[in-house]
Design an enzyme around this catalytic site. Structure first.
Site, PDB file in Angstrom:
ATOM      1  N   HIS A  27       0.804  -1.321  -0.033  1.00  0.00           N
ATOM      2  CA  HIS A  27      -0.176   0.080  -0.023  1.00  0.00           C
ATOM      3  C   HIS A  27       0.942   1.252   0.023  1.00  0.00           C
ATOM      4  O   HIS A  27       1.244   1.929   1.006  1.00  0.00           O
ATOM      5  CB  HIS A  27      -0.976  -0.136   1.088  1.00  0.00           C
ATOM      6  CG  HIS A  27      -1.724  -1.092   1.338  1.00  0.00           C
ATOM      7  ND1 HIS A  27      -1.370  -2.493   1.719  1.00  0.00           N
ATOM      8  CD2 HIS A  27      -3.227  -1.263   1.035  1.00  0.00           C
ATOM      9  CE1 HIS A  27      -2.380  -3.389   1.754  1.00  0.00           C
ATOM     10  NE2 HIS A  27      -3.541  -2.678   1.297  1.00  0.00           N
ATOM     11  N   HIS A  67      -1.747  -0.580   7.189  1.00  0.00           N
ATOM     12  CA  HIS A  67      -1.529  -0.998   5.663  1.00  0.00           C
ATOM     13  C   HIS A  67      -0.305  -0.160   5.248  1.00  0.00           C
ATOM     14  O   HIS A  67       0.346  -0.689   4.235  1.00  0.00           O
ATOM     15  CB  HIS A  67      -2.806  -0.726   4.696  1.00  0.00           C
ATOM     16  CG  HIS A  67      -3.309   0.542   5.247  1.00  0.00           C
ATOM     17  ND1 HIS A  67      -4.234   0.898   6.025  1.00  0.00           N
ATOM     18  CD2 HIS A  67      -3.158   1.377   3.991  1.00  0.00           C
ATOM     19  CE1 HIS A  67      -4.674   1.921   5.538  1.00  0.00           C
ATOM     20  NE2 HIS A  67      -4.048   2.541   4.522  1.00  0.00           N
ATOM     21  N   ASP A 157      -8.579   8.160   6.799  1.00  0.00           N
ATOM     22  CA  ASP A 157     -10.187   8.366   6.737  1.00  0.00           C
ATOM     23  C   ASP A 157     -10.642   7.040   7.343  1.00  0.00           C
ATOM     24  O   ASP A 157     -11.724   6.866   8.046  1.00  0.00           O
ATOM     25  CB  ASP A 157     -10.661   8.435   5.208  1.00  0.00           C
ATOM     26  CG  ASP A 157     -10.256   9.900   4.801  1.00  0.00           C
ATOM     27  OD1 ASP A 157     -10.636  10.899   5.510  1.00  0.00           O
ATOM     28  OD2 ASP A 157      -9.365   9.950   3.790  1.00  0.00           O
ATOM     29  N   HIS A 263      -3.969   3.437  -3.522  1.00  0.00           N
ATOM     30  CA  HIS A 263      -3.905   2.852  -2.316  1.00  0.00           C
ATOM     31  C   HIS A 263      -3.135   1.630  -1.833  1.00  0.00           C
ATOM     32  O   HIS A 263      -2.499   1.451  -1.075  1.00  0.00           O
ATOM     33  CB  HIS A 263      -5.436   2.728  -1.774  1.00  0.00           C
ATOM     34  CG  HIS A 263      -5.722   2.151  -0.443  1.00  0.00           C
ATOM     35  ND1 HIS A 263      -5.581   2.507   0.778  1.00  0.00           N
ATOM     36  CD2 HIS A 263      -6.131   0.713  -0.291  1.00  0.00           C
ATOM     37  CE1 HIS A 263      -5.709   1.638   1.788  1.00  0.00           C
ATOM     38  NE2 HIS A 263      -6.370   0.647   1.170  1.00  0.00           N
ATOM     39  N   SER A 385     -21.679  -5.160  38.523  1.00  0.00           N
ATOM     40  CA  SER A 385     -22.295  -6.292  38.179  1.00  0.00           C
ATOM     41  C   SER A 385     -20.965  -7.410  38.035  1.00  0.00           C
ATOM     42  O   SER A 385     -21.091  -8.687  38.235  1.00  0.00           O
ATOM     43  CB  SER A 385     -23.039  -6.309  36.971  1.00  0.00           C
ATOM     44  OG  SER A 385     -24.423  -5.486  37.102  1.00  0.00           O
ATOM     45  N   GLU A 412     -17.249  -1.358  24.808  1.00  0.00           N
ATOM     46  CA  GLU A 412     -16.645  -2.844  24.972  1.00  0.00           C
ATOM     47  C   GLU A 412     -15.454  -2.808  24.198  1.00  0.00           C
ATOM     48  O   GLU A 412     -14.267  -3.286  24.566  1.00  0.00           O
ATOM     49  CB  GLU A 412     -17.508  -4.158  24.762  1.00  0.00           C
ATOM     50  CG  GLU A 412     -18.641  -3.979  26.175  1.00  0.00           C
ATOM     51  CD  GLU A 412     -19.771  -3.476  25.829  1.00  0.00           C
ATOM     52  OE1 GLU A 412     -20.772  -3.546  26.492  1.00  0.00           O
ATOM     53  OE2 GLU A 412     -19.746  -2.535  24.692  1.00  0.00           O
ATOM     54  N   PHE A 438     -20.906 -10.182  25.736  1.00  0.00           N
ATOM     55  CA  PHE A 438     -20.584  -9.285  25.178  1.00  0.00           C
ATOM     56  C   PHE A 438     -19.257  -9.247  24.678  1.00  0.00           C
ATOM     57  O   PHE A 438     -18.267  -8.423  24.258  1.00  0.00           O
ATOM     58  CB  PHE A 438     -20.718  -7.820  25.967  1.00  0.00           C
ATOM     59  CG  PHE A 438     -22.368  -7.761  26.204  1.00  0.00           C
ATOM     60  CD1 PHE A 438     -23.156  -7.808  25.146  1.00  0.00           C
ATOM     61  CD2 PHE A 438     -22.751  -7.058  27.237  1.00  0.00           C
ATOM     62  CE1 PHE A 438     -24.440  -7.772  25.326  1.00  0.00           C
ATOM     63  CE2 PHE A 438     -23.870  -6.865  27.439  1.00  0.00           C
ATOM     64  CZ  PHE A 438     -24.975  -7.170  26.359  1.00  0.00           C
ATOM     65  N   ASP A 470     -32.814 -12.273  32.182  1.00  0.00           N
ATOM     66  CA  ASP A 470     -32.562 -11.351  30.837  1.00  0.00           C
ATOM     67  C   ASP A 470     -32.604 -12.062  29.485  1.00  0.00           C
ATOM     68  O   ASP A 470     -32.715 -11.256  28.639  1.00  0.00           O
ATOM     69  CB  ASP A 470     -30.851 -10.879  31.275  1.00  0.00           C
ATOM     70  CG  ASP A 470     -31.003  -9.796  32.179  1.00  0.00           C
ATOM     71  OD1 ASP A 470     -31.846  -9.034  32.433  1.00  0.00           O
ATOM     72  OD2 ASP A 470     -29.902  -9.571  32.497  1.00  0.00           O
ATOM     73  N   HIS A 474     -28.647 -12.104  26.266  1.00  0.00           N
ATOM     74  CA  HIS A 474     -27.819 -12.047  27.464  1.00  0.00           C
ATOM     75  C   HIS A 474     -26.860 -13.402  27.971  1.00  0.00           C
ATOM     76  O   HIS A 474     -26.136 -13.370  28.826  1.00  0.00           O
ATOM     77  CB  HIS A 474     -28.098 -11.324  28.673  1.00  0.00           C
ATOM     78  CG  HIS A 474     -28.201  -9.884  28.645  1.00  0.00           C
ATOM     79  ND1 HIS A 474     -28.792  -9.282  27.439  1.00  0.00           N
ATOM     80  CD2 HIS A 474     -27.699  -8.712  29.277  1.00  0.00           C
ATOM     81  CE1 HIS A 474     -28.934  -7.771  27.378  1.00  0.00           C
ATOM     82  NE2 HIS A 474     -27.963  -7.592  28.381  1.00  0.00           N
ATOM     83  N   ARG A 521     -22.823 -15.790  37.508  1.00  0.00           N
ATOM     84  CA  ARG A 521     -23.909 -15.043  38.196  1.00  0.00           C
ATOM     85  C   ARG A 521     -24.502 -15.824  39.436  1.00  0.00           C
ATOM     86  O   ARG A 521     -24.404 -14.981  40.450  1.00  0.00           O
ATOM     87  CB  ARG A 521     -24.991 -14.519  37.269  1.00  0.00           C
ATOM     88  CG  ARG A 521     -25.924 -13.640  38.017  1.00  0.00           C
ATOM     89  CD  ARG A 521     -26.901 -13.203  37.055  1.00  0.00           C
ATOM     90  NE  ARG A 521     -28.239 -12.420  37.616  1.00  0.00           N
ATOM     91  CZ  ARG A 521     -29.349 -12.628  37.798  1.00  0.00           C
ATOM     92  NH1 ARG A 521     -29.662 -14.047  37.663  1.00  0.00           N
ATOM     93  NH2 ARG A 521     -30.134 -11.884  38.247  1.00  0.00           N
TER      94      ARG A 521
END
Length: 661
Positions: A27, A67, A157, A263, A385, A412, A438, A470, A474, A521
């Protein structure tokens, strides 16, 4: 621009063009356009020492647009960094070279971070700036700024479009990270053409909204204009700075300049010649750089050798005047400190009462923070939590950079990248945290942790359908399999306090592997047979009466208790069963063949794996004649005890599954 400066900038461009052309891959566009800003930064403003690339107080530079790696390799070569010979540039993108397609931390001297996924370098730079501010708050004394350096990150960009950069810079502005300087290579070109087809926002206004100082360099080839902007960035002591540098992609190549074709493909042999003619380069020979250019780079590098020498004198004086701080500095930089916990009895003893492993992890975190002063971490707005808050250690903020509790907000992806950046900076032992489901948001940056061999700790809680009400959004199902599939990433799912301690011990004592902790939990009992053997990844937690059992039950986490209860029923019915806890498949795979045979004898083919997740990955242990008690679909919304019953995680189902073999 003086002639020698002109030649020094163009030397970067020539080396970039030659390297990409020889490889017939790469590149060239970003490096050709960004050469002037990179030269001005590295030669006139950045604090770095090629003879000691790991100097603690060096400025950090991250090429987020990875790159454009030939830009970084050319700089490292011209400044005389170890092993970055002209032959290595000529070996760009080839097997065994020090110049791979994207920069790789730990592979090439002077590369501060592995960058490939666009925007990741931006977020890691935020982490490095956070680390600098925290260490400065801890160690600096009046007249002794022993931690006093900047973090520079260059991207284009694409980096600005990726959401991770928005997450990270929003936090950076909130935290007032004034030693973070972002260089935005604004050439308005991406692979598909003009950015106008998909990216028309006012980036400057966006950064102002984040709380950044924003500056604009209208001519990306004007070294004086770039220099003024860099000095203005350093002068702002309250805000991070984003410098928009307007450039032309592929600058210097008449046929490619300003075009998307510059590019990601070689310029072509004829275009490389025309580039050199256009730049007034004295020879067309590949990889030719005049000696006066090397001499200029060497002169600029030597200034930094003097800077480090001065810092070394100051640091020695600091250590004499502040012996307690010297001892603390040594603790912060002792990579073997955590290993001493193996013999700390209190670290391994937990109450007999049932307790969620997330709660036990919280207790352990608060033990570790007393033992390791450089232990720092937090969550993506979930500390109550995930139980990841350190008591009495303060919150890291713009008003208190000395705080040890990090607040990432609901971010996250950037949290994981920032954690990487803090670890890459050095001097800190970092953890990050969110709900296990997550980990899908976290995974790309966890992959970079693994690639870079940095032992960032990921605390994942709410590890199964035990989340309960939940519901399926979840309740993690396939996430264990996903992380187990990743090379150089150890994922623990502990069954009780002892195994949770083992997971934490491994996480903070190993030096090259990131670790995930998948924590419950719901409350789990302290199991009589659990032990430090969990550090082997798999072990016999409840033995059979016979040396060779009739069957083997294997499980992780909350299902280990279920396996032991099923073992008791099976024994009453005349089956002698062994229970194997497998908190970490990755570590079990590292054990000797003899050890693995002692735990799971090949002759015992009746095997059942029990885990409240997908069975994917258990096949290597279960074999063709075994069975599974696992999840074959997503969860549901109901109290956790009902869910475990409805999805077959019962003693009766386990017993019947074993008897069916």
């Amino acid at each position: 621009m003086s002639n020698i400066d002109t030649m020094s900038v163009n030397a970067i461009r020539v080396l970039v063009a030659d390297a990409v052309q020889k490889a017939n891959s790469g590149h060239p566009g970003l490096p050709l356009g960004s050469a002037a800003m990179a030269y001005e930064l590295w030669a006139k403003h950045m604090k770095h020492n090629p003879t000691n690339p790991t100097w603690a107080d060096r400025d950090r530079f991250i090429l987020s647009g990875g790159h454009g790696s030939t830009l970084l390799y050319s700089l490292l070569h011209l400044f005389g960094y170890e092993n970055l010979s002209i032959e290595e540039l000529a070996n760009f993108r080839q097997w065994g070279s020090l110049t791979p397609g994207h920069p790789e931390y730990g592979h090439t001297v002077g590369v501060e971070a592995t960058t490939g996924p666009l925007g990741a370098g931006m977020a890691m730079a935020v982490g490095m700036a956070m680390a600098e501010s925290h260490l400065a708050a801890i160690f600096n004394k009046e007249d002794f700024p022993i931690v006093d350096h900047y973090t520079y990150v260059l991207g284009g960009d694409g980096c600005m479009m990726e959401g991770i950069s928005s997450e990270a810079f929003s936090l950076a502005g909130t935290l007032g990270l004034s030693k973070l300087i972002v260089l935005y290579d604004s050439n308005k070109i991406t692979i598909e053409g003009s950015t106008d087809i998909a990216f028309t926002e006012n980036v400057q206004k966006r950064f102002e909204a984040y709380g950044f100082q924003t500056l604009v360099v209208e001519d990306g080839n004007n070294l004086e204009e770039i220099s003024v902007a860099l000095e203005a960035a350093k002068a702002d002591k309250e805000r991070p700075t984003m410098i928009i540098v307007k450039t032309q992609i592929g600058y210097g190549c008449p046929a490619k300049q300003g075009k998307s074709s510059a590019h990601g493909e070689p310029l072509g042999v004829e275009n490389v010649v025309s580039l050199k003619d256009n730049l007034g380069w004295p020879k067309h020979d590949p990889f030719y750089v005049p000696e006066e250019v090397y001499a200029n780079y060497k002169k600029n590098a030597e200034k930094n050798v003097i800077l480090e020498a001065s810092w070394n004198v100051m640091f020695a004086d600091y250590c004499t005047k502040f012996p307690k701080m010297k001892a603390l500095w040594e603790k912060y930089h002792d990579e073997n400190a955590a290993e001493k916990l193996i013999d700390e009895e209190a670290f391994w003893i937990y109450d007999e009462k049932a307790e969620a492993t997330r709660n036990l992890s919280g207790i352990i975190i608060n033990k570790i923070k007393e033992f390791l002063p450089n232990f720092i971490g937090g969550s993506a707005d979930l500390a109550p939590s995930t139980k990841t808050y350190m008591k009495d250690e303060g919150d890291y903020s713009k008003e208190n950079y000395a705080g040890r509790n990090l607040h990432f907000g609901v971010r996250e992806l950037s949290m994981a990248a920032i954690g990487n950046g803090m670890m890459l900076h050095g001097g800190l032992q970092v953890y990050v945290s969110t709900f296990f489901v997550f980990s899908d948001y976290v995974k790309p940056m966890a992959r970079l942790s693994a690639l870079m061999n940095i032992p960032l700790t990921y605390v994942f809680t709410h590890d199964s359908i035990g989340v309960g009400e939940d519901g399926p959004t979840h309740e993690p199902i396939e996430q264990l399999a996903m992380l187990r599939a990743m090379p150089n990433f150890s994922i623990f799912r502990p069954a009780d306090g002892t195994e949770t301690a083992a997971a934490w011990y491994y996480a903070i004592s190993n030096k090259k592997t990131p670790t995930g902790l998948a924590l419950s939990r719901q409350n789990l009992p302290q199991l009589p047979g659990s032990s430090k053997e969990a550090l082997k990844g798999g072990y016999i937690i409840s033995a059979s009466k016979k040396e060779q059992p009739d069957a083997i039950l294997m499980a992780s986490g909350s299902e280990v208790e279920l396996a032991i209860k099923a073992q008791e029923v099976l024994l009453q019915e005349g089956m002698d069963v062994r229970v194997v806890s497998v908190p970490c498949m990755d570590l079990f795979e590292q054990q000797s063949a003899e050890y693995k045979e002692s735990i799971m004898p090949k002759a015992v083919t009746k095997r059942v794996a029990i885990e409240a997740g997908t069975d994917f990955g258990w096949g290597r242990y279960v074999g063709l004649q075994g069975a599974y008690v696992s999840m074959n679909g997503f969860g549901a919304s109901a109290p956790e005890k009902i869910l475990f019953d409805k999805f077959g995680f019962t003693v009766n189902n386990v017993v019947e599954t074993v008897k069916s073999l």
